[in-house]
Design an enzyme around this catalytic site. Structure first.
Site, mmCIF file in Angstrom:
data_model
loop_
_atom_site.group_PDB
_atom_site.id
_atom_site.type_symbol
_atom_site.label_atom_id
_atom_site.label_comp_id
_atom_site.label_asym_id
_atom_site.label_seq_id
_atom_site.Cartn_x
_atom_site.Cartn_y
_atom_site.Cartn_z
ATOM 1 N N GLU A 118 92.144 -62.816 -31.731
ATOM 2 C CA GLU A 118 92.326 -62.524 -30.304
ATOM 3 C C GLU A 118 91.726 -63.635 -29.437
ATOM 4 O OE1 GLU A 118 94.855 -60.514 -29.428
ATOM 5 O OE2 GLU A 118 93.850 -58.924 -30.544
ATOM 6 N N HIS A 119 92.502 -64.047 -28.446
ATOM 7 C CA HIS A 119 92.103 -65.124 -27.528
ATOM 8 C C HIS A 119 91.841 -66.438 -28.278
ATOM 9 C CE1 HIS A 119 91.798 -62.891 -23.651
ATOM 10 N NE2 HIS A 119 91.814 -61.888 -24.497
ATOM 11 N N ASP A 124 102.585 -64.109 -28.144
ATOM 12 C CA ASP A 124 103.487 -62.973 -27.934
ATOM 13 C C ASP A 124 104.957 -63.386 -28.020
ATOM 14 O OD1 ASP A 124 101.018 -61.954 -27.392
ATOM 15 O OD2 ASP A 124 101.326 -61.783 -25.233
HETATM 16 C C1 GLA Z 1 97.654 -61.824 -24.285
HETATM 17 C C2 GLA Z 1 98.304 -63.217 -24.206
HETATM 18 C C3 GLA Z 1 98.296 -63.896 -25.571
HETATM 19 C C4 GLA Z 1 96.913 -63.890 -26.197
HETATM 20 C C5 GLA Z 1 96.301 -62.485 -26.135
HETATM 21 C C6 GLA Z 1 94.882 -62.439 -26.604
HETATM 22 O O1 GLA Z 1 98.438 -60.981 -25.067
HETATM 23 O O2 GLA Z 1 99.628 -63.102 -23.755
HETATM 24 O O3 GLA Z 1 98.786 -65.204 -25.453
HETATM 25 O O4 GLA Z 1 96.080 -64.827 -25.592
HETATM 26 O O5 GLA Z 1 96.349 -61.936 -24.840
HETATM 27 O O6 GLA Z 1 94.791 -62.747 -27.956
#
Ligand code: GLA
Length: 393
Positions: A38-39, A179
Site C-alpha cells: 500500500e502506497h 488501480d
Molecule cells: C489509491 C491509489 C493507488 C495507490 C493506493 C494506495 O488506490 O489510486 O495508486 O496509491 O491508493 O496503495
C-alpha cells in the site's frame, strides 16, 4: 463471471429502455483489491493486487444523426450527463461522476483515436467510494469502449497510463499506477505482483478452492482534509530527497537508520522517517507475500498482512479506528490467516485471506462484532481473482 453476464444483460436491457434500440458495444472493467503493497506504487515499489468479480459495464451505441455530443445514463442518477467529445471541455473543478469518462476520452485522444458522438448506459456493482477502485474501473471500461469504437487496441500499458492520467487531470487525484493496471491486466485466477518501476507484471496463481479472499467494507470514509493522499506523496518525496535516492524503492532500513540524524534536523522529520519506514518495509513484505502465496504458505501470507496493517496504522497513519477494530476482530477468528486495510486508506475495506469452508461463519462473526463495537453495519463478500477489462459485444 455469472455476475458479469447478468450485469451485461441488464446493461443491454437498460440501453434498449433508454434509447429504443440495441447497443452496438458492451464493455466492462473490474474493480480491484490490493492484497498487500500500500502506497508503494508512487514510490516506484511493488504492489500485489487482483481484479475482483465486481465490474463497471458500459453499453453504448452511436448518437442519433445530427447529435454531436455524448449522452450517458447512470442507473444511480435520474438525469443523464451530456458532453462534447471533441476535446472542447476542459477539466472541471468540481468532480462529477461522468468526468472519469470525459477525462479518459480526452487522454485517449493522444493516441490519435477519436471518440464519435455516442449514447450509453453505465452500470456498476463495484461499491462506490469503498477503496475498491470504482473510478479506475470506469476509466478502463471507457478506454476499452473507445478501442472498440475505433477497431484498434491502445496496448495494455499505455491504456492503463492514459487512464491514470485521466484520474490525475480530471478527478484531481494524484494516484499511482496500481488501480488502472490491475483493472486492465487482471487475469482470472491470478493475483498480480507489479513492479511499478519497470511496470513488469508477474502473475501469481491464486486458485486453490480451499482459500478465499474476503472483502469487508467498514462503510466509513473519513475525509479529514481531502489532502491526505497528496500529503503522503509529498512526505515520501521529501524522505527520498533526505535519503539521496531517486525514489523510496531504492532505500533500505540500514540507509534509513544511518540517515536518522538528517531526518531529526528537519521540520516534520520524524513524520517523513516513519513514512519511509512503512514504504521500505512494505516493499519487502509485498515481494515476500507474492513468494509465500506462490508456495501456498497461507500462514506466512497472513503474518505479512497483519504486519502491513500495523505499519499503515503506526507509521503511515492511514487507517482509522473502525478498520483497526475490524482487523483486531479478524485476528481472533478461526479460519482467518491474515487481514489488513486495503486501498488508499481512512476508511473503505479490509481484505482477508481465509479458509473457504469458514467464509460464512467468519462473515457472520465479523459483522456482528464490528457492529457491536462501532454501531455500523459492514458489508462483506468473498471473491476470486477476476479477469481484467473485457469486450462483451
Ligand atoms: C489509491 C491509489 C493507488 C495507490 C493506493 C494506495 O488506490 O489510486 O495508486 O496509491 O491508493 O496503495
Amino acid at each position: 463471471m455469472q455476475n458479469l453476464i447478468e450485469l451485461a444483460q441488464k446493461s443491454k436491457a437498460e440501453f434498449i429502455k433508454c434509447y429504443n434500440t440495441k447497443p452496438t458495444w458492451i464493455v466492462a472493467a473490474p474493480g480491484r483489491v490490493n492484497l498487500i503493497g500500500e502506497h508503494t506504487d508512487y514510490n516506484d515499489g511493488f504492489v500485489f493486487p487482483m481484479a475482483i468479480e465486481r465490474y463497471t459495464v458500459i453499453a453504448a451505441g452511436p448518437a442519433e444523426d445530427g447529435v454531436d455530443e455524448a449522452t450517458v445514463f447512470s442507473l444511480s442518477k435520474t438525469e443523464p450527463a451530456t458532453f462534447k467529445v471533441d476535446g472542447s471541455v476542459p477539466p472541471p473543478e468540481q468532480v462529477e461522476w461522468w468526468h472519469y469518462m470525459l477525462g479518459t476520452i480526452h487522454c485517449v485522444s493522444e493516441t490519435g483515436m477519436t471518440t464519435p458522438p455516442f449514447r450509453a448506459v453505465v452500470l456498476t456493482n463495484v461499491p462506490l467510494g469503498g477503496g475498491l477502485s470504482s473510478s479506475a474501473a470506469f476509466e478502463v471500461a471507457t478506454a476499452t469502449l473507445i478501442e472498440e469504437m475505433n477497431g484498434k487496441k491502445i496496448g495494455d500499458e499505455r491504456k492503463a497510463l492514459l487512464c491514470q492520467q485521466a484520474e490525475h487531470e480530471y478527478a484531481h487525484m494524484p494516484c499511482g499506477i496500481m488501480d488502472q493496471f490491475i483493472s486492465t491486466l487482471g487475469r482470472d485466477g491470478y493475483a498480480m505482483l507489479l513492479d511499478c518501476r519497470s511496470r513488469e507484471p508477474k502473475m501469481v496463481p491464486l486458485d486453490d478452492p480451499a482459500i478465499s479472499v474476503l472483502i469487508v467494507n467498514s462503510n466509513v470514509k473519513h475525509e479529514l482534509t481531502g489532502s491526505e493522499y497528496p500529503d503522503r506523496r509529498l512526505q515520501c518525496e521529501k524522505a527520498a530527497i533526505l535519503l539521496r535516492v531517486s525514489a523510496l524503492r531504492d532505500a533500505t532500513m540500514e540507509k534509513l537508520e544511518a540517515a536518522k540524524p538528517v531526518f531529526d534536523e528537519e521540520h516534520n522529520g520524524d513524520l517523513c522517517y516513519r513514512r519511509a519506514k512503512h514504504v521500505i518495509t512494505e516493499n519487502e513484505r509485498t515481494v515476500a507475500m507474492a513468494y509465500a502465496l506462490h508456495k501456498k504458505q497461507w500462514a506466512e501470507c497472513g503474518r505479512l498482512m497483519y504486519e502491513s496493517h500495523d505499519s499503515m496504522r503506526d507509521d503511515f497513519e492511514i487507517t482509522c479506528k473502525e478498520l483497526d477494530t475490524m482487523v483486531e476482530i479478524a485476528k481472533t477468528l478461526d479460519g482467518v490467516f491474515g487481514c489488513r486495510m486495503t486501498g488508499g486508506g481512512f476508511g473503505g475495506c479490509t481484505v482477508s485471506l481465509v479458509e473457504t469452508e469458514k467464509v460464512d461463519a467468519i462473515i457472520a462473526e465479523i459483522s456482528s462484532r464490528y457492529q457491536e463495537k462501532t454501531g455500523i453495519e459492514p458489508t462483506a463478500f468473498a471473491t476470486r481473482p477476476a479477469q481484467g477489462a473485457v469486450v462483451i459485444r
